[in-house]
Structure formats: structure tokens, C-alpha cells
Write a protein that holds these residues in place. Structure first.
Motif, PDB file in Angstrom:
ATOM      1  N   LYS A  68       0.921  -1.259   0.021  1.00 13.83           N
ATOM      2  CA  LYS A  68       0.071  -0.005  -0.003  1.00 13.83           C
ATOM      3  C   LYS A  68       0.825   1.328   0.071  1.00 13.83           C
ATOM      4  O   LYS A  68       0.539   2.321  -0.495  1.00 13.83           O
ATOM      5  N   HIS A  69       2.060   1.159   0.651  1.00 16.35           N
ATOM      6  CA  HIS A  69       2.874   2.333   0.925  1.00 16.35           C
ATOM      7  C   HIS A  69       4.145   2.153   0.145  1.00 16.35           C
ATOM      8  O   HIS A  69       4.981   3.189   0.255  1.00 16.35           O
ATOM      9  N   ASN A  70       4.062   1.253  -0.962  1.00 14.82           N
ATOM     10  CA  ASN A  70       5.450   1.204  -1.633  1.00 14.82           C
ATOM     11  C   ASN A  70       6.691   0.887  -0.864  1.00 14.82           C
ATOM     12  O   ASN A  70       7.796   1.688  -1.130  1.00 14.82           O
ATOM     13  N   LEU A  71       6.895   0.117  -0.042  1.00 17.86           N
ATOM     14  CA  LEU A  71       7.932  -0.221   0.800  1.00 17.86           C
ATOM     15  C   LEU A  71       8.446  -1.570   0.691  1.00 17.86           C
ATOM     16  O   LEU A  71       7.589  -2.306   0.131  1.00 17.86           O
ATOM     17  N   PHE A  72       9.675  -1.547   0.938  1.00 20.43           N
ATOM     18  CA  PHE A  72      10.479  -2.970   0.867  1.00 20.43           C
ATOM     19  C   PHE A  72       9.994  -3.714   2.320  1.00 20.43           C
ATOM     20  O   PHE A  72       9.980  -2.875   3.247  1.00 20.43           O
ATOM     21  N   VAL A  73      10.345  -4.959   2.237  1.00 21.96           N
ATOM     22  CA  VAL A  73      10.175  -5.670   3.360  1.00 21.96           C
ATOM     23  C   VAL A  73      11.463  -6.449   3.451  1.00 21.96           C
ATOM     24  O   VAL A  73      11.601  -7.242   2.401  1.00 21.96           O
ATOM     25  N   VAL A  74      12.105  -6.497   4.491  1.00 18.62           N
ATOM     26  CA  VAL A  74      13.426  -7.174   5.020  1.00 18.62           C
ATOM     27  C   VAL A  74      13.060  -8.140   6.072  1.00 18.62           C
ATOM     28  O   VAL A  74      12.900  -7.631   7.133  1.00 18.62           O
ATOM     29  N   GLU A  75      13.141  -9.435   5.848  1.00 18.16           N
ATOM     30  CA  GLU A  75      12.783 -10.393   6.908  1.00 18.16           C
ATOM     31  C   GLU A  75      14.218 -10.547   7.660  1.00 18.16           C
ATOM     32  O   GLU A  75      15.258 -10.902   7.080  1.00 18.16           O
ATOM     33  N   ASP A  76      14.094 -10.496   8.826  1.00 17.16           N
ATOM     34  CA  ASP A  76      15.176 -10.859   9.876  1.00 17.16           C
ATOM     35  C   ASP A  76      14.799 -12.000  10.488  1.00 17.16           C
ATOM     36  O   ASP A  76      13.902 -12.192  11.306  1.00 17.16           O
ATOM     37  N   ALA A  77      15.247 -13.141   9.806  1.00 16.70           N
ATOM     38  CA  ALA A  77      15.082 -14.496  10.067  1.00 16.70           C
ATOM     39  C   ALA A  77      16.199 -15.254  10.775  1.00 16.70           C
ATOM     40  O   ALA A  77      16.452 -16.415  10.635  1.00 16.70           O
ATOM     41  N   ALA A  78      17.329 -14.513  11.527  1.00 17.08           N
ATOM     42  CA  ALA A  78      18.459 -15.038  12.351  1.00 17.08           C
ATOM     43  C   ALA A  78      17.953 -16.259  13.167  1.00 17.08           C
ATOM     44  O   ALA A  78      18.676 -16.944  13.239  1.00 17.08           O
ATOM     45  N   GLN A  79      16.725 -16.222  13.612  1.00 21.64           N
ATOM     46  CA  GLN A  79      16.350 -17.394  14.557  1.00 21.64           C
ATOM     47  C   GLN A  79      15.229 -18.258  14.006  1.00 21.64           C
ATOM     48  O   GLN A  79      14.905 -19.005  14.730  1.00 21.64           O
ATOM     49  N   ALA A  80      15.161 -18.066  12.767  1.00 24.19           N
ATOM     50  CA  ALA A  80      13.926 -18.793  12.076  1.00 24.19           C
ATOM     51  C   ALA A  80      14.104 -19.573  11.142  1.00 24.19           C
ATOM     52  O   ALA A  80      13.204 -19.889  10.267  1.00 24.19           O
ATOM     53  N   ILE A  81      15.298 -20.301  10.889  1.00 29.51           N
ATOM     54  CA  ILE A  81      15.384 -21.025   9.339  1.00 29.51           C
ATOM     55  C   ILE A  81      14.578 -22.204   9.581  1.00 29.51           C
ATOM     56  O   ILE A  81      14.503 -22.832  10.766  1.00 29.51           O
ATOM     57  N   GLY A  82      13.789 -22.556   8.579  1.00 29.60           N
ATOM     58  CA  GLY A  82      12.701 -23.630   8.435  1.00 29.60           C
ATOM     59  C   GLY A  82      11.257 -23.237   9.125  1.00 29.60           C
ATOM     60  O   GLY A  82      10.619 -24.157   8.940  1.00 29.60           O
ATOM     61  N   SER A  83      11.255 -22.119   9.663  1.00 28.13           N
ATOM     62  CA  SER A  83       9.983 -21.917  10.077  1.00 28.13           C
ATOM     63  C   SER A  83       8.949 -21.488   8.843  1.00 28.13           C
ATOM     64  O   SER A  83       9.443 -21.142   8.137  1.00 28.13           O
ATOM     65  N   GLU A  84       7.731 -21.570   9.228  1.00 25.33           N
ATOM     66  CA  GLU A  84       6.802 -21.476   8.004  1.00 25.33           C
ATOM     67  C   GLU A  84       5.746 -20.460   8.322  1.00 25.33           C
ATOM     68  O   GLU A  84       5.314 -20.573   9.522  1.00 25.33           O
ATOM     69  N   TYR A  85       5.009 -19.547   7.528  1.00 21.97           N
ATOM     70  CA  TYR A  85       3.878 -18.693   7.575  1.00 21.97           C
ATOM     71  C   TYR A  85       2.951 -19.218   6.704  1.00 21.97           C
ATOM     72  O   TYR A  85       3.216 -19.017   5.515  1.00 21.97           O
ATOM     73  N   ARG A  86       1.823 -19.846   7.079  1.00 22.11           N
ATOM     74  CA  ARG A  86       0.767 -20.406   6.515  1.00 22.11           C
ATOM     75  C   ARG A  86       1.055 -20.965   5.049  1.00 22.11           C
ATOM     76  O   ARG A  86       0.864 -20.760   4.040  1.00 22.11           O
ATOM     77  N   GLY A  87       2.000 -21.904   5.528  1.00 14.03           N
ATOM     78  CA  GLY A  87       2.771 -22.787   4.267  1.00 14.03           C
ATOM     79  C   GLY A  87       3.774 -22.599   3.456  1.00 14.03           C
ATOM     80  O   GLY A  87       4.467 -23.195   2.532  1.00 14.03           O
ATOM     81  N   ARG A  88       4.349 -21.233   3.712  1.00 14.70           N
ATOM     82  CA  ARG A  88       5.549 -20.653   3.056  1.00 14.70           C
ATOM     83  C   ARG A  88       6.701 -20.437   4.137  1.00 14.70           C
ATOM     84  O   ARG A  88       6.438 -20.038   5.224  1.00 14.70           O
ATOM     85  N   ARG A  89       7.696 -20.759   3.524  1.00 11.81           N
ATOM     86  CA  ARG A  89       8.985 -20.827   4.408  1.00 11.81           C
ATOM     87  C   ARG A  89       9.611 -19.288   4.630  1.00 11.81           C
ATOM     88  O   ARG A  89       9.280 -18.605   3.726  1.00 11.81           O
ATOM     89  N   ALA A  90      10.101 -19.100   5.845  1.00 14.08           N
ATOM     90  CA  ALA A  90      10.793 -18.080   5.909  1.00 14.08           C
ATOM     91  C   ALA A  90      11.940 -17.901   4.846  1.00 14.08           C
ATOM     92  O   ALA A  90      12.726 -18.707   4.725  1.00 14.08           O
ATOM     93  N   GLY A  91      12.227 -16.906   4.086  1.00 15.29           N
ATOM     94  CA  GLY A  91      12.951 -16.702   3.110  1.00 15.29           C
ATOM     95  C   GLY A  91      12.565 -16.391   1.907  1.00 15.29           C
ATOM     96  O   GLY A  91      13.153 -16.023   1.024  1.00 15.29           O
ATOM     97  N   VAL A  92      11.051 -16.383   1.893  1.00 14.62           N
ATOM     98  CA  VAL A  92      10.664 -15.959   0.398  1.00 14.62           C
ATOM     99  C   VAL A  92       9.283 -15.025   1.013  1.00 14.62           C
ATOM    100  O   VAL A  92       8.306 -15.030   0.286  1.00 14.62           O
ATOM    101  N   LEU A  93       9.284 -14.547   2.221  1.00 17.96           N
ATOM    102  CA  LEU A  93       7.983 -13.827   2.873  1.00 17.96           C
ATOM    103  C   LEU A  93       8.110 -12.451   2.387  1.00 17.96           C
ATOM    104  O   LEU A  93       7.313 -11.531   2.669  1.00 17.96           O
TER     105      LEU A  93
END
Length: 403
Positions: free
Chosen positions: A157-182
Motif C-alpha cells: 500500500k505504501h510502496n515499501l520494501f520488506v526485509v525479513e530478519d530470520a536470524a532465529q527462524a530458518i525452517g519456520s513457516e507462515y501459512r505454508g510458506r517458508r521464511a526466506g520468501v516472505l
């Protein structure tokens, strides 16, 4: 279940030796191969590890780097975020999240957390957006993904980038998708105590953008486009080939370790019920549609009892840690931002109440019960003596997988 009392023995917060021993032969062989070849900088070992991480995270691109902190800095640099820009993030996180924004010359803008997940509260993000805002940096704290659908919707909505800090979360998933592609870029850490930890520092970035991947590879080698030719000023932030070789060995066990952590978490939940501690101890919640990987198993200790619990556990040589005792908005180095106590009440409350307990994969049930009994004794001295042990030393954790 056993009813006989068991002798309490020390329980470490983490035991990296126990993780290493089954992999020692394969790990030493990988290191020996690298030593024989004397190829330590980037090269095939790093490229293969990048491909394996990309596959694991279902990301088109993966770029190895020197640490999780450098991954965050590289991500912001690749997105051209710098002086005069603002990046929205959480104050309840490891220092590198805020410091990476400061390091590129941008301004960290802190938004309070959800008191249940400890992740940034999406409902509070839009109020923090200004014309200078360029990105949102959610942290998947303790191994559970932030509410990425809401965050990405706000970003779009606001034309912003999203940078995931997944330092603690390799292999975690959000609604079927892995951290790393969110998000646009995701940042991982391979610090030794992480779920996938190296023999020192290491990091990784993933992205769906070939253009960003090319830029990140350039930035991690001083901005070099070809030998001794520099399009821009980057960092010396390469992933060592030795680290890549070790991490490739360990990656094959990551899902097994994650499932063991999940079983440990379920066992803790059962034990806190058995010892009737639910009025003082609030266990972490894992949303059914997501995959929590439990980099930390973090409880809340209510009624100002945390110091008592920590002291009792320390007296019994039981490991525990507080992540994090001071919210970033109250750190002295960020005083120039103008925040004061009370500005982030949920983060501040969490800092006063959270306690992380041993959760590493090699724990046995008697050790988990020793931890919980230690907490019970701190809260109500003598109470644990009147409660039968739930597990015997010989019992294994249930083998069912926890989502």
C-alpha cells in the motif's frame, strides 16, 4: 509414567558437543577436504551450500555472507536505503536488527510488539509510516514468523520494501510458506547457537529477485564487479568455504533437530500443566497454520517472580537466559531517537517477564522435568516434592511431529 523421585542433575542451556558428536566423522572429513584443497574463499563449497539453502527455503536465490548482522546491512544497502531514510522494526530483538539500520545511515523507527507472539504488531505499523519510510524489517522472533500477510499488505500500500530478519527462524513457516520468501530479502544467521549453527560466524540472504541477488553478491566483495574493478563501495562480507562445508553437513539434520525441539516444547507444555504452574508461567503459543522452530522456548514469569526463578535454576545448575532484558528503544546508544520508558509498553513488559529455557534437540525428558521442577520450587518451595515425576529417566519423548 514414573512416580519415583529422580536425582536432579545439571541441565545446560545448550550443549553443542552433544549435537556435534554424531556428526564428527562427516564434519571432520569435510574440513579435511577443504584443508587439502586450500580453497577457503567462496568457490564451489559456498555455491553448493547456497543452492541447498535456496532449495530448503524454496527461494530462487541465496547469497552466503559473513554473519547475520552483515546480511541485514547488505540487504539495506542493496535496497539503496541510507541517510535520511527510515526503517520500521521491532524494539524486542537482538541488537543487530536496530544497529544494521543505524549503520547504513538510516533511522530505526520502533513499533511495539504483539504480547502473545513477541513479534511486531502489524496493527501499529501504519501509524509509524512517514514520507521518509523506505522499508519494514519484521523479526521472526524465537523461531515463529511475524504476521507477514498484514505486513506485506501495508508495504504494498505504501510502496515499501520488506526485509525479513530470520536470524532465529530458518525452517519456520507462515501459512505454508517458508521464511526466506516472505519479503523482498530475507536474512539468516549461522551463529553457533542457532538451529543451524556453524563453527563461528556466518550468514545468508535469500531473495526472489535475480537483480537483487546480483547486487548482493557484488556488495559482499567490496562492490567488485570483476577483479579489482569496483562499481560501488561494498563490504568484505563473504561466507568462508570452511563454514559452508560444515553447515552443509549439519543442514541434512536440521529438520530432525527442529522436530525434536518441537517435541521438547510440547513436553514442556505438558509439564507446566502437570506441575500446576499455569497461573504464573505463560507458555509460548504456536499458531496451528504456522511452523514454529523454537530457536528459543520462551515463557513469561508473572507476579514479579522471574528473579526468584532464575536464582533457583542457577543454584541447581540449570540453564536459562533472558532474551531480551532491555528493549532497543531504551538502549543508551539509541537515545538520540528520543524514545522514553513507557513508549513501547508491550516490549517493556516482555523484557521484564520473559525467560528462555533449554530447548536443544538432544535434551531428554528427565532434563526437561528437572527444569520445570526447579521453576516449581522457586514459585512454591516444597511443592514439587509433593508432585510425582511425570517422566522416568528411561522414557523417550513422544515421536509424533508437532506442526
Amino acid at each position: 509414567m514414573a512416580t519415583a523421585p529422580l536425582q536432579n542433575t545439571p541441565v545446560p542451556f545448550i550443549d553443542l558437543v552433544a549435537q556435534y558428536e554424531p556428526l564428527a566423522e562427516e564434519t571432520l572429513a569435510a574440513v579435511s577436504r577443504l584443508m587439502s584443497e586450500q580453497k577457503f574463499i567462496l568457490g564451489e563449497e559456498v555455491e553448493l551450500f547456497e543452492q541447498e539453502i535456496a532449495t530448503y527455503c524454496t527461494a530462487p536465490e541465496a547469497i552466503g555472507c559473513s554473519s547475520g548482522t552483515d546480511a541485514l546491512i547488505l540487504a539495506l544497502m542493496a535496497l539503496n536505503i541510507g541517510a535520511g531514510d527510515e526503517v520500521i522494526t521491532t524494539p524486542f530483538t537482538f541488537f543487530a536488527t536496530g544497529s544494521s539500520i543505524h549503520r547504513v545511515g538510516a533511522k530505526p523507527v520502533f513499533v511495539d510488539i504483539d504480547p502473545i507472539t513477541y513479534n511486531i504488531d502489524p496493527a501499529k505499523i501504519e501509524a509509524a509510516i512517514t514520507p521518509k519510510t523506505k522499508a519494514i524489517m519484521p523479526v521472526h522472533i524465537f523461531g515463529q514468523c511475524a504476521e507477514m500477510d498484514q505486513i506485506n499488505s501495508i508495504a504494498a500500500k505504501h510502496n515499501l520494501f520488506v526485509v525479513e530478519d530470520a536470524a532465529q527462524a530458518i525452517g519456520s513457516e507462515y501459512r505454508g510458506r517458508r521464511a526466506g520468501v516472505l519479503g523482498d530479502i530475507c536474512c539468516f544467521s549461522f551463529f553457533p547457537t542457532k538451529n543451524l549453527g556453524g563453527a563461528g560466524d556466518g550468514g545468508m540472504l535469500t531473495t526472489r529477485s535475480p537483480e537483487l541477488a546480483t547486487r548482493l553478491k557484488q556488495l559482499r566483495v567490496h562492490g567488485q564487479t570483476s577483479v579489482y574493478y569496483h562499481q560501488e563501495v561494498g563490504l568484505n562480507a563473504r561466507l568462508d568455504a570452511l563454514q559452508a562445508a560444515i553447515l552443509r553437513v549439519k543442514l541434512k539434520s536440521l529438520d530432525d533437530w527442529t522436530e525434536a525441539r518441537q517435541r521438547n516444547a510440547e513436553c514442556y507444555n505438558e509439564l507446566f500443566q502437570h506441575y500446576d504452574l499455569e497461573e504464573v508461567i505463560v507458555v509460548p503459543e504456536s499458531k496451528s497454520q504456522d511452523r514454529h522452530v523454537y530457536n528459543q522456548y520462551t515463557v513469561r514469569v508473572l507476579d514479579d517472580r522471574r528473579d526468584d526463578v532464575i536464582q533457583n535454576l542457577r543454584d541447581q545448575q540449570i540453564g536459562a537466559a533472558v532474551y531480551y532484558p532491555v528493549s532497543l528503544h531504551l538502549q543508551p546508544c539509541f537515545s538520540y531517537l528520543g524514545y522514553k520508558k513507557g513508549d513501547m509498553p508491550q516490549s517493556e513488559a516482555a523484557s521484564n517477564e520473559v525467560l528462555s529455557l533449554p530447548i536443544f534437540a538432544e535434551l531428554v525428558v528427565s532434563q526437561l522435568e528437572t527444569v520445570v521442577r526447579g521453576i516449581a520450587e522457586a514459585i512454591a518451595p516444597g511443592s514439587a516434592e509433593n508432585i510425582d515425576r511425570l517422566y522416568s529417566e528411561s522414557e523417550e519423548l513422544p515421536q509424533k511431529k508437532v506442526a
